[in-house]
Scaffold this motif. Structure first.
Motif, PDB file in Angstrom:
ATOM      1  N   VAL A 197      52.669  28.504  32.392  1.00 21.31           N
ATOM      2  CA  VAL A 197      53.152  28.748  31.020  1.00 21.31           C
ATOM      3  C   VAL A 197      52.289  27.997  30.013  1.00 21.31           C
ATOM      4  CG1 VAL A 197      55.085  28.462  29.436  1.00 21.31           C
ATOM      5  CG2 VAL A 197      55.514  29.161  31.801  1.00 21.31           C
ATOM      6  N   ILE A 198      51.994  26.740  30.318  1.00 24.18           N
ATOM      7  CA  ILE A 198      51.178  25.933  29.402  1.00 24.18           C
ATOM      8  C   ILE A 198      49.799  26.557  29.235  1.00 24.18           C
ATOM      9  CG2 ILE A 198      50.040  23.700  29.089  1.00 24.18           C
ATOM     10  CD1 ILE A 198      52.419  22.403  30.520  1.00 24.18           C
ATOM     11  N   ALA A 199      49.150  26.896  30.350  1.00 27.61           N
ATOM     12  CA  ALA A 199      47.794  27.451  30.294  1.00 27.61           C
ATOM     13  C   ALA A 199      47.770  28.791  29.568  1.00 27.61           C
ATOM     14  CB  ALA A 199      47.246  27.603  31.708  1.00 27.61           C
ATOM     15  N   LYS A 200      48.822  29.596  29.752  1.00 27.32           N
ATOM     16  CA  LYS A 200      48.881  30.901  29.084  1.00 27.32           C
ATOM     17  C   LYS A 200      48.925  30.754  27.572  1.00 27.32           C
ATOM     18  CE  LYS A 200      51.697  35.107  28.821  1.00 27.32           C
ATOM     19  NZ  LYS A 200      52.939  35.777  29.304  1.00 27.32           N
ATOM     20  N   ASN A 201      49.609  29.724  27.096  1.00 24.61           N
ATOM     21  CA  ASN A 201      49.759  29.527  25.649  1.00 24.61           C
ATOM     22  C   ASN A 201      48.608  28.752  25.022  1.00 24.61           C
ATOM     23  OD1 ASN A 201      52.267  30.843  24.980  1.00 24.61           O
ATOM     24  ND2 ASN A 201      53.281  29.287  26.207  1.00 24.61           N
ATOM     25  N   ASP A 202      47.712  28.243  25.852  1.00 26.72           N
ATOM     26  CA  ASP A 202      46.550  27.541  25.326  1.00 26.72           C
ATOM     27  C   ASP A 202      45.588  28.568  24.739  1.00 26.72           C
ATOM     28  OD1 ASP A 202      44.597  25.747  24.705  1.00 26.72           O
ATOM     29  OD2 ASP A 202      43.903  25.446  26.757  1.00 26.72           O
ATOM     30  N   GLU A 203      45.238  28.385  23.455  1.00 23.16           N
ATOM     31  CA  GLU A 203      44.380  29.360  22.768  1.00 23.16           C
ATOM     32  C   GLU A 203      42.949  29.332  23.278  1.00 23.16           C
ATOM     33  OE1 GLU A 203      45.167  27.520  19.136  1.00 23.16           O
ATOM     34  OE2 GLU A 203      46.794  28.842  18.576  1.00 23.16           O
ATOM     35  N   GLY A 204      42.524  28.170  23.814  1.00 23.60           N
ATOM     36  CA  GLY A 204      41.172  28.061  24.335  1.00 23.60           C
ATOM     37  C   GLY A 204      41.163  28.207  25.839  1.00 23.60           C
ATOM     38  N   ASP A 205      39.995  28.121  26.402  1.00 27.87           N
ATOM     39  CA  ASP A 205      39.871  28.136  27.856  1.00 27.87           C
ATOM     40  C   ASP A 205      39.891  26.697  28.329  1.00 27.87           C
ATOM     41  OD1 ASP A 205      39.614  30.922  28.003  1.00 27.87           O
ATOM     42  OD2 ASP A 205      37.489  30.796  27.481  1.00 27.87           O
ATOM     43  N   SER A 206      41.031  26.265  28.857  1.00 27.35           N
ATOM     44  CA  SER A 206      41.200  24.872  29.248  1.00 27.35           C
ATOM     45  C   SER A 206      40.206  24.494  30.340  1.00 27.35           C
ATOM     46  CB  SER A 206      42.621  24.636  29.751  1.00 27.35           C
ATOM     47  OG  SER A 206      43.559  25.006  28.768  1.00 27.35           O
ATOM     48  N   VAL A 207      39.557  23.354  30.166  1.00 25.41           N
ATOM     49  CA  VAL A 207      38.637  22.865  31.183  1.00 25.41           C
ATOM     50  C   VAL A 207      39.458  22.330  32.351  1.00 25.41           C
ATOM     51  CG1 VAL A 207      36.809  22.359  29.537  1.00 25.41           C
ATOM     52  CG2 VAL A 207      38.502  20.605  30.071  1.00 25.41           C
ATOM     53  N   ILE A 208      38.811  22.234  33.502  1.00 28.18           N
ATOM     54  CA  ILE A 208      39.520  21.850  34.719  1.00 28.18           C
ATOM     55  C   ILE A 208      40.144  20.463  34.598  1.00 28.18           C
ATOM     56  CG2 ILE A 208      37.470  20.882  35.834  1.00 28.18           C
ATOM     57  CD1 ILE A 208      40.249  23.002  37.509  1.00 28.18           C
TER      58      ILE A 208
END
Length: 683
Positions: free
Chosen positions: A25-36
């Protein structure tokens, strides 16, 4: 619209959910491409919180991840809403130490919520810093001595977070009815009032103007003015005409914010440029946006040099002199006229001999140079003799060269001319009447007030057939001093020597916006350091004519490095926070701090109900200033200096020295006594 948060759930649902589901859920709502690295940090935070909060899973409580703080352009790692308290939790995964800037960061979040979030304003707020691998932790908890419901930052590691929360909950809080229910906290309005630097950063990151205003009225006011201007732009473009808008506003109302908003929004469709003759403002904004651009690209894993980031910022923000000088390379003087020099520039199908931008936003238009001043400067600096126009007229002429359409937006401050050679708004109107009568003129209905062109605007425009007056072009409410919206009115009456009216207004906000009075610069510095919390910014300000503050280690001839003064931290001696370099009205106009210390010299002296104006001769004595224009500049300088603080200020009027004929006590005593009579707090 940006997401308010990445994840929100009841504590019970959060505890029983799997790590991977929550992370999804968190990653889906992140507008950017989250780094590892960020994803690993989120996993660690989720795991720590699930273990730490298990004891309270049966309670009516909520957990929120990555809650947005628009004013700061950042997100809180986690917010825990439990037993009517707001826990602000910032994680430093893998860290073994509690660094001061991390402590300041979590305190800044707490302060921002307390000041600007309606669901937090009447609640206890608990900032907690979690250095996951630390062996240390806080043993006690206490609220701030400011008695505003904010706890001093608490520090803990991954194993003892639950213990710290339990410690806080063991302290009873008085029962009360809250303005916003705790289960509505996440939907409660976040209503900040940003500094112009913060506002520019936030707008540049593609947020909307509504997200960086404090009250609905302010957001509506700024949006209404922006929309009016954009409608003028659309109409002008559709009809292939030329138009000019004059926007007015009280000090701190957001004129610059409107200009930046229009420049950034329009730059996506038509070419627009934000111009200002205020060098420090342009330098500070350009540097701030450049730093943010670099940081954003770095966080995304992109390589970008500072020059590349700066180049992008400079697409839409310029110092007026460079824009002007570029146009000067394309003109020649014939008699008393300017014409395009066809030998140096090819005519463009749309732009003609003008610049590439259809839209120019000119901030502090009242400060544009008059004809004599710009002619003398160009003759001396550029060898261009006989320049026939004022700066305002030349800007109109430059946009008039376009063959398609053009719009100029003039942002106008009343009573803010502070330098010789500033033409005022009357010169713009004269140029429109005499040289560009076909231009449409959209004008704030308040531009007829006496502080603009001595109240002669309406008369100057009465024969112009293309004038439209509108209330939508006036910003009536100050945003700068969010604790004292009437500060500018108080300063107006203070400088008008109306003590009764000044006292009446000051009493109405003195509990929210302290103004202290002292005769010791060291006391003033101590007051500033004590008042500021987290990363709140403070600094010393002085009149540019304050030449006899040198014995107090303030030399106005030594100009501060404004970029470092406004942007750098307390470890840099050039920073305002170091309290060594003082900014004058020229350095700080258009900008602001949270707290200011105004050091008042003998250039402006109260004398039996009026002001006496003086200028130091550089050696032995003060000479009286009698010319009305120069007296106005001095009053306006102090007007600027007294409206730069957002949360409060201290005024220091030195005692003087009976052994120094240039600093006699009588130069200062009456001013101090007048300010004291206004009810200011003596310290």
């Amino acid at each position: 619209m940006i997401n308010r948060f990445f994840y929100k759930a009841s504590l019970a649902d959060f505890i029983k959910s799997s790590l991977t589901n929550i992370l999804g859920v968190i990653a889906k709502n992140d507008e950017g491409d989250s780094v590892i690295e960020q994803k690993h940090a989120w996993l660690a935070e989720i795991s720590i919180l699930q273990k730490s909060l298990d004891s309270w899973k049966q309670e009516s409580a909520e957990i929120i991840f990555e809650y947005t703080i628009p004013r700061l352009g950042k997100r809180i790692d986690a917010v825990l809403l439990l037993q009517e308290r707001v826990f602000v939790i910032e994680f430093k995964v893998g860290e073994t130490e509690f660094l001061q800037h991390d402590v300041d960061q979590v305190l800044d979040y707490a302060l921002d919520l307390k000041n600007f979030h309606q669901g937090s304003v009447d609640r206890f707020i608990v900032p907690i810093l979690v250095a996951t691998n630390s062996t240390e932790q806080s043993r006690t908890c206490q609220t701030s001595h400011y008695d505003d419901g904010i706890y001093e930052p608490l520090m803990t590691n991954h194993a003892n977070l639950g213990e710290i929360i339990r410690l806080v909950l063991s302290e009873p809080i008085p029962p009360k009815t809250y303005a916003v229910a705790l289960n509505d906290w996440a939907r409660s309005r976040y209503a900040p009032t940003p500094t112009i630097i913060e506002a520019a950063r936030t707008l540049y990151m593609n947020h909307s103007v509504e997200e960086i205003t404090r009250h609905e009225a302010e957001g509506e006011q700024l949006e209404r003015t922006t929309q009016y201007i954009q409608q003028v732009i659309r109409d002008t473009k559709a009809k292939h005409e030329k138009s000019i808008c004059f926007v007015t506003g009280v000090p701190g109302a957001g004129k610059t914010l409107v200009g930046l908003n229009v420049a950034i929004q329009q730059s996506n469709e038509d070419l627009a440029v934000y111009l200002s003759g205020n060098g420090p403002l342009i330098e500070v904004l350009t540097e701030a946006l450049t730093r943010d651009k670099q940081a954003k690209e770095k966080a995304l894993g992109n390589k970008i040099t500072k020059k590349e980031a700066e180049r992008e910022v400079k697409r839409f923000i310029h110092i007026i002199h460079r824009y002007r000088d570029n146009m000067l390379g394309k003109v020649k003087i014939v008699g008393d006229r300017l014409i395009a020099d066809t030998t140096t520039e090819l005519e463009d199908e749309k732009a003609g001999y003008g610049e590439v931008e259809n839209i120019a936003i000119f901030d502090e238009a009242q400060r544009s140079w008059d004809k004599d001043h710009i002619a003398a400067w160009l003759s001396k600096k550029k060898g261009l003799v006989g320049f026939p126009m004022s700066e305002g007229e030349f800007l109109i002429w430059s946009l008039d060269q376009r063959k398609d359409w053009a719009v100029i937006i003039c942002l106008v401050g009343g009573g803010q001319e502070i330098n010789t050679g500033e033409a005022g708004i009357g010169e713009w109107i004269r140029a429109l009447n005499e040289t560009f009568p076909e231009w449409n003129v959209y004008i704030s209905s308040q531009l007829t007030a006496k502080e603009y062109a001595e109240g002669k605007v309406k008369k100057l425009l009465e024969a112009n057939e293309h004038v439209v007056y509108s209330e939508d072009l006036h910003l009536a409410v100050s945003m700068r001093s969010f604790r004292a919206e009437r500060l500018s009115s108080m300063v107006h009456y203070l400088l008008d020597c109306d003590a009764e009216k000044t006292r009446e207004i000051y009493i109405s906000f003195s509990d929210r916006y302290p103004i202290a009075l002292t005769r010791s610069i060291e006391t003033a510095k101590k007051w500033l350091r004590q008042k500021a919390r987290g990363n709140e910014r403070y600094g010393l300000v002085v009149s540019s004519k304050a030449y006899r503050l040198k014995p107090l280690a303030i030399d106005v001839r030594c100009k501060p490095d404004t970029v470092h003064w406004f942007l750098d931290d307390i470890n840099d001696v050039r920073s305002s926070l170091f309290l060594e370099d003082a900014a004058t009205e020229f350095d700080i106009q258009g900008l602001e701090l949270d707290w200011t210390g105004l050091i008042w010299d003998g250039d402006l002296r109260y004398n039996n109900g009026s002001w006496d104006n003086f200028e130091f001769n550089g050696g032995t004595k003060w000479n009286r200033v009698n010319k009305a224009e120069r007296k106005m500049y001095q009053l306006n300088a102090y007007r600027v200096l007294m409206t730069r603080a957002r949360q409060g200020m201290v005024i220091c009027v030195p005692k003087g020295d009976p052994k120094d004929s240039t600093r006699l006590p009588e130069f200062y005593d009456d001013t101090y006594n007048y300010l004291k009579s206004l009810g200011l707090i003596e310290i």
